[in-house]
Motif scaffolding. Sequence first.
Motif, short mmCIF file in Angstrom:
data_model
loop_
_atom_site.label_atom_id
_atom_site.label_comp_id
_atom_site.label_asym_id
_atom_site.label_seq_id
_atom_site.Cartn_x
_atom_site.Cartn_y
_atom_site.Cartn_z
N ILE A 63 43.74 14.68 -36.50
CA ILE A 63 43.42 15.25 -37.95
C ILE A 63 43.07 14.05 -38.56
CG2 ILE A 63 45.84 15.22 -38.67
CD1 ILE A 63 45.05 17.54 -40.39
N ALA A 64 42.03 14.07 -39.36
CA ALA A 64 41.50 13.12 -40.30
C ALA A 64 41.50 13.44 -41.79
CB ALA A 64 40.15 12.31 -39.52
N LEU A 65 41.92 12.45 -42.41
CA LEU A 65 41.80 12.93 -44.07
C LEU A 65 41.15 11.73 -44.55
CD1 LEU A 65 44.28 14.63 -43.65
CD2 LEU A 65 45.22 14.10 -45.96
N GLN A 66 40.02 11.93 -44.97
CA GLN A 66 38.76 11.04 -45.32
C GLN A 66 38.38 11.30 -46.90
OE1 GLN A 66 35.76 9.92 -42.46
NE2 GLN A 66 34.16 10.05 -44.20
N ILE A 67 38.46 10.31 -47.66
CA ILE A 67 37.98 10.40 -48.98
C ILE A 67 36.75 9.44 -49.11
CG2 ILE A 67 38.58 9.38 -51.55
CD1 ILE A 67 41.47 10.37 -50.96
N GLN A 68 35.55 9.94 -50.00
CA GLN A 68 34.41 9.27 -50.22
C GLN A 68 34.10 9.47 -51.77
OE1 GLN A 68 31.51 10.73 -47.29
NE2 GLN A 68 31.61 8.92 -46.48
#
Length: 293
Positions: A63-68
């Motif tokens: 799982i990946a939590l990515q903020i942009q």
Amino acid sequence: MTDTLDRFIFENRSIRGEIVSLEKSFQEVIASAAYPLAVQQLLGELMLATSLLTATLKFEGEIALQIQSEGPIRYAVINGTHEQKLRGVARWDETLEDFPTTFNDWFVKGVLAITLSPKDGQRYQGIVALDGDSLSACLEEYFLQSEQLLTKVNLMTEINDTPRAAGVLIQIIPTTSESSNVQTNPDFEHVVHLAGTITKDEIMALSHQEMIYRLYHDDVVRVFEPKSVEFYCDCSKERSANALKSVSKDELLNIIEEDGVIAMDCQFCHKKYTFDAIDVENIHGQNLDSGSA
């Protein structure tokens, strides 16, 4: 109870919970760069959230939590596996002298992408706007809108000489399609209210078992085997070499002629890998000696 996650369920209510505490793993992630305190806090919260969300998965995978964002914090990502192995990195506006301290000021047009990648099965991604007043609120909205699940998330970090982080997730266990869409639930509200009485000092100091007992001693709660959480980076010279295969042999040799070697730095753990002309010949001849330096 550092770097440990505990899952529990209420035997008399359709509710599950998780508590995670991070210390060494958190420290290893934020030690990889000179992060401002706000970025350290965000990385800690993302690590907690990734660990908590990973524990809800029913498959092996990642799982990946990515903020942009276009704001002061440009990018942040935490990757986690079903084995609770985490790694992460962030990018921020390094020209700012006074970095904002509140969540709402960290992002401009910010979005959080949650990507599930099972070993066997289809990849799935959900996206939520970062327009809440905390990462916790944004995650709660994500679960309500995309999964129709009442969820409470509490994420806390402590940035000092010994940085630590701790988090709690409380979530409805859907028993029917109707129950999963209920917007209010007395059992859920009761459990969440009690969880909200725990202080930051207590969650950082007490064992998970002590917290569960202190909060829910009037309930029948079953606690599962704890899981260890660790910082882990699976970078290797071979993986770096595979990335170089997309660059022409002549271009790589020109870099070596100018710089002596090709140096690659892992963005997660900052381990350095170097490649010389012999390595380049092997890479493009698909005969890499992974032990060469």
